[in-house]
Structure formats: structure tokens, C-alpha cells
Enzyme design. Structure first.
Site, short mmCIF file in Angstrom:
data_model
loop_
_atom_site.label_atom_id
_atom_site.label_comp_id
_atom_site.label_asym_id
_atom_site.label_seq_id
_atom_site.Cartn_x
_atom_site.Cartn_y
_atom_site.Cartn_z
N LYS A 1 -13.72 0.29 5.82
CA LYS A 1 -12.72 -0.60 5.21
C LYS A 1 -13.01 -2.05 5.56
O LYS A 1 -13.09 -2.92 4.70
CB LYS A 1 -11.32 -0.20 5.70
CG LYS A 1 -10.23 -1.17 5.33
CD LYS A 1 -9.96 -1.23 3.85
CE LYS A 1 -8.90 -2.27 3.56
NZ LYS A 1 -8.55 -2.34 2.15
N VAL B 1 0.84 -1.21 0.00
CA VAL B 1 0.00 0.00 0.00
C VAL B 1 0.87 1.26 0.00
O VAL B 1 0.67 2.18 -0.79
CB VAL B 1 -0.95 -0.01 1.23
CG1 VAL B 1 -1.69 1.31 1.34
CG2 VAL B 1 -1.91 -1.18 1.14
N LYS C 1 15.46 -2.27 1.85
CA LYS C 1 14.32 -1.87 1.00
C LYS C 1 14.52 -0.43 0.53
O LYS C 1 14.30 -0.09 -0.63
CB LYS C 1 13.03 -2.03 1.80
CG LYS C 1 11.77 -2.03 0.97
CD LYS C 1 10.53 -2.10 1.83
CE LYS C 1 10.12 -3.52 2.18
NZ LYS C 1 8.78 -3.58 2.78
N CYS D 1 -5.34 -9.54 2.78
CA CYS D 1 -6.34 -8.64 3.34
C CYS D 1 -7.61 -9.35 3.81
O CYS D 1 -8.01 -9.24 4.96
CB CYS D 1 -6.67 -7.57 2.30
SG CYS D 1 -5.23 -6.57 1.94
N PHE E 1 -16.85 -9.90 -8.92
CA PHE E 1 -16.67 -10.78 -7.75
C PHE E 1 -17.70 -11.90 -7.72
O PHE E 1 -18.23 -12.25 -6.66
CB PHE E 1 -16.73 -9.96 -6.46
CG PHE E 1 -15.36 -9.60 -5.95
CD1 PHE E 1 -14.53 -8.81 -6.70
CD2 PHE E 1 -14.88 -10.10 -4.75
CE1 PHE E 1 -13.26 -8.49 -6.28
CE2 PHE E 1 -13.62 -9.77 -4.30
CZ PHE E 1 -12.80 -8.97 -5.07
N LEU F 1 -6.95 -0.57 -2.46
CA LEU F 1 -6.09 -1.00 -3.57
C LEU F 1 -6.07 -2.52 -3.64
O LEU F 1 -5.93 -3.19 -2.63
CB LEU F 1 -4.66 -0.49 -3.35
CG LEU F 1 -4.48 1.01 -3.07
CD1 LEU F 1 -3.00 1.35 -2.92
CD2 LEU F 1 -5.13 1.86 -4.15
N LYS G 1 -7.44 -11.61 6.97
CA LYS G 1 -7.05 -10.78 8.13
C LYS G 1 -8.20 -9.85 8.52
O LYS G 1 -8.56 -9.74 9.70
CB LYS G 1 -5.81 -9.98 7.75
CG LYS G 1 -5.43 -8.85 8.65
CD LYS G 1 -4.14 -8.18 8.22
CE LYS G 1 -4.29 -7.31 6.99
NZ LYS G 1 -5.06 -6.08 7.20
#
Ligand code: UDX
Length: 423
Positions: free
Chosen positions: A199, A12, A36, A255, A244, A148, A258
Site C-alpha cells: 500500500k 474507506v 454519523k 493519502c 497519472f 480506493l 500522509k
């Protein structure tokens, strides 16, 4: 243009950092992982995500983005986005320690009147805990969850259906929304807590929808109906929506599992359990097992010592992410029944957690196979000519959990073809 800091350059954070830089903002990407930071500074993306390296290279060339491990490099940023992981605890609740620890560091780094934007997916009232830790009355906290999808993260960043900004300061909420410079997105102004729930509720609803889709596929198979036609007709109802609705080996990724578990736990803690979430999680396990049953049935009732060629390891196409991948769950079940696995994935080249062979070429994965099982909807699998491999396999059996392949082509080459949702 604004000065924006992105704390956490994972899936993200990195998409958001290069997205904002491409929109013309000056961005500082902060990550504790120095390797990173080095990689990103050299223009290399640590993740497999479409177009990220293109946007990264352009923004670096235009000096619109820098990466650092030092929080002090964001001290003159007006907006600081928290894009830190909120992994799942053993009890299913979300671990927000990365968020809280970052807030402790930020309290002395945030410039006067800065806006702290929580983009990470966080349980209800995390914003209150961050407010207490920050203890900065000049700093506004805006909850701005992301929507996203891996594999289309930048497309989704630049073309959001909606931008959700929750916060006490309406002025700051508008300023955060304006950063996206989106002409088409609906801007949803709300409070922090509602933004946090939006969310979880969105992802959980999508997971429930998919669990229902896979259950309709199972039910259709017990009749002479075709679930794909049923689902297509359902999707024509605007209230259901056409997306979907594809049956698969179950849903996965970093995602859905979780977020469904976190919402389930949060609701339980408030003594308002959401049983649909338990059902969706249980249903999803059945979706994995149903694919194994198909393979087992096609092989005469036993998988012991059978050679299975598995096509696809990532949790969905166009990503290298195998976290909570349904393909991995199905493979674990196949192995538990005695099967030997040779796998191929266009991007995933090793799976440390599993005792399986991951082949570099798809042709190598089908040698001596008793069955081919398609678990991830990589478009390249459709290019495989059955006539090229029918001499390599031991048995000509295909179980296509994603209804991806051209069924007629495989049947015409003499394969037993088993799809998902029809007989
Ligand atoms: C999801 C949400 O879509 C996104 O809005 C949120 O920000 C993050 O979580 P992502 O995890 O990348 O995105 O995956 P998504 O594309 O939603 O797919 C989730 C799972 O559902 C995958 O395993 C996918 O294969 C499966 N799926 C999706 C189906 O089985 N059938 C479908 O029709 C669609």
C-alpha cells in the site's frame, strides 16, 4: 453470504460497507460518532462520494446493512474489517492509536475463529502489534489494504486491479478475497508485512511519478517544448503507463502526503532511508509555488492587493475533500504575497482555516478579478463562456494549472491564457 463488520465508516469504511452489502453480505457498520451512525441509518451519507447514497438506500431497504456505535453488535460477524484513520504524527510517522485501541475492544467481542482484516493503511508490522493486543490464537489477522480513490471509491471497490490479502492462514486469506466476488481482479496472496508495504509503496510511487511529471512540466516551460506532448508520448510506453501523467498544482489529498511521509519515517527508523521520498515531498512544494510564480509574472511581478479568482478548492475533482489540497496550499501562498482571494468550488462552500471569500456562484468569484486561477479540474469550469465574464474582470488573465479549459476559446475572447507545461 458472510456476516461482515466494518469498524470506522469514513471514506474507506463506508464505501466498503455499502460495497459488501451490495454484493449480498450482511454488514454492520460500527462508528463511535453517534451522529454519523444516525445519519447513515437514515440513509444520508456524511461524505460526498459518488453513488454511496444510492447503494446505502438499497442496502438499508434490503436489510443488508445496519450501523451502530456498539461493538457488541458485531459479535456474530465472521469478518471484521478495521477501516480506521491512521493520521500523520508531527514527525511524519503514522498514528496507529485508533487501530490499537480498537484491537483492545475487539479482543472480547470477536466471535470464535473470526477473521480480523486490517484495511487501514498501517506501518510495517502493525499486524504484529494487533496480534499481541488481541492475544487470541483462534483469530486470524489478514492485511487487506485498499486502493480506493476519492470520487471513484465504489467504482474502484467493485473493479479493483488487484486484491491484496496478506496473512499466515492461507485459507482465511482466500476467504477474505472471496468476499469481493471479483471475477477480473488479480488476487495477490502474500504475508502481512508485504501487504502493509504494498500500500505505502504503491501510493508513494504514484506521488513520485506526479512530482516528476510536474518537474517535466517546469522544464518544458523553460524550452519551447510542450510537456503535454512529451508526457503523452512517454505514457505510450507500457512500462510508464498513460495514467497519472497530468501536470497540476501538485498532488494532495488525505493519502499521498500522509503515506509518503509515513513510508519515509518507517524506512528511516530501519536505517534504510528512501531519499526519493524526500525529493518528492520537496518537489511537490515547488509545484505549488510554481503556480504562484506564474500568476505573479502575469500580473507584472507583484500580487500585492491583487484580486485573484480561484476556481477549485477540493484536492481534486469529484470530491468535497480539502485535506492537504494543493488548491489550499496555493491560496495560502497567494495570500502570503498580498493577494485578495475570491474562490468558487462546485461542492466546497467554506474553508474555515483561510481568510478568503468562498462564493456560491462562479460568476461572483470573477468580479473585479486581476486573474482567474484554475486549481481543481472540475468539468463544470469548462462550461464557463469567457465572453460572459470579460466585462466583470478587471484584467483578462487566466492561469490554468490543470490544463482544463479550452485555451483557444479564452484567447479568442481576448484573455491572456497561461497553461501548465508549455508557453
Ligand atoms: C490515492 C490513490 O490513488 C488510491 O489508490 C489510494 O487508495 C488513496 O490515495 P486519492 O487520494 O483519492 O487516491 O487521489 P488520487 O486520485 O490518487 O489523486 C491524488 C492527487 O494527485 C490529487 O491531488 C490529484 O489531483 C493529483 N493528480 C492525479 C495529478 O495532479 N495528476 C494526475 O494525473 C493524477
Amino acid at each position: 453470504m458472510a456476516k461482515i463488520a466494518i469498524i470506522g465508516t469514513g471514506y474507506v469504511g463506508l464505501a466498503s460497507a455499502v460495497g459488501f452489502a451490495h454484493l449480498g453480505h450482511d454488514v454492520v457498520g460500527i462508528d463511535i460518532d453517534k451522529s454519523k451512525v444516525e445519519k447513515l441509518t437514515s440513509g444520508k451519507s456524511p461524505i460526498f462520494e459518488k453513488d454511496v447514497e444510492i447503494y446505502l438506500a438499497q442496502s438499508l431497504a434490503k436489510n443488508k446493512i445496519i450501523f451502530s456505535s456498539d461493538y457488541s453488535d458485531m459479535k456474530d460477524c465472521d469478518f471484521v474489517f478495521m477501516c480506521l484513520p491512521t493520521p500523520q504524527n508531527d514527525d511524519g510517522s503514522a498514528d496507529i492509536n485508533y487501530i490499537l485501541d480498537s484491537a483492545k475492544t475487539l479482543t472480547n467481542q470477536l466471535k470464535e475463529n473470526a477473521t480480523l482484516v486490517i484495511k487501514s493503511t498501517v506501518p510495517v508490522n502493525t499486524w504484529k502489534k494487533v496480534t499481541e493486543i488481541l492475544n487470541r490464537t483462534d483469530v486470524s489477522i489478514i492485511s487487506n489494504p485498499e486502493f480506493l480513490r476519492e470520487g471513484t471509491a465504489l467504482e474502484d471497490f467493485f473493479n479493483p486491479d488487484r486484491i491484496v490479502v496478506g496473512g499466515i492462514s492461507e485459507e482465511k486469506a482466500h476467504l477474505v478475497a472471496d468476499l469481493y466476488k471479483s471475477k477480473d481482479a488479480v488476487i495477490v496472496f502474500t504475508d502481512n508485512t508485504s501487504a502493509e508495504i504494498i500500500k505505502y509503496a504503491s501510493n508513494s510511487f504514484l506521488a513520485i511519478k506526479l512530482s516528476f511529471v510536474n518537474e517535466i512540466a517546469a522544464y518544458a516551460e523553460s524550452t519551447d517544448a510542450n510537456a503535454l506532448e512529451v508526457l503523452n508520448a512517454m505514457g505510450l510506453d507500457k512500462r510508464i503507463g498513460k495514467d497519472f501523467l497530468k501536470p497540476g498544482p501538485g498532488w494532495g489529498g488525505m493519502c499521498f502526503p500522509k503515506d509518503v511521509s509515513a513510508l519515509k519515517e518507517s524506512a528511516r527508523e530501519k536505517n534504510v532511508p528512501i531519499p526519493l521520498l524526500d525529493a518528492a515531498l520537496e518537489s511537490n512544494l515547488k509545484a505549488h509555488a510554481r503556480i504562484v510564480s506564474k500568476v505573479k509574472k502575469a500580473l507584472g511581478g507583484s500580487l500585492k492587493d491583487k484580486n485573484i479568482s480561484v476556481w477549485g478548492l477540493a484536492f481534486k475533482a469529484n470530491t468535497d475533500d480539502i485535506r492537504f489540497s494543493p488548491a489550499i496550499s496555493v491560496i495560502e501562498l497567494l495570500i502570503s504575497e498580498g493577494a485578495q482571494i475570491k474562490a468558487f468550488d462546485p461542492v466546497v462552500k467554506q474553508v474555515k482555516e483561510l481568510a478568503i471569500e468562498v462564493k456560491s456562484e462562479i460568476i461572483q468569484s470573477v468580479e473585479n478579478a486581476d486573474a482567474i486561477v484554475v486549481l481543481t479540474e472540475w468539468q463544470e469550469f469548462k462550461l464557463v463562456e469567457p465572453s460572459l465574464i470579460d466585462k466583470l474582470v478587471k484584467q483578462k488573465i487566466v492561469v490554468d494549472a490543470r490544463n482544463l479549459l479550452d485555451k483557444e476559446k479564452w484567447i479568442n475572447s481576448g484573455f491572456m491564457f497561461i497553461g501548465n507545461g508549455y508557453n
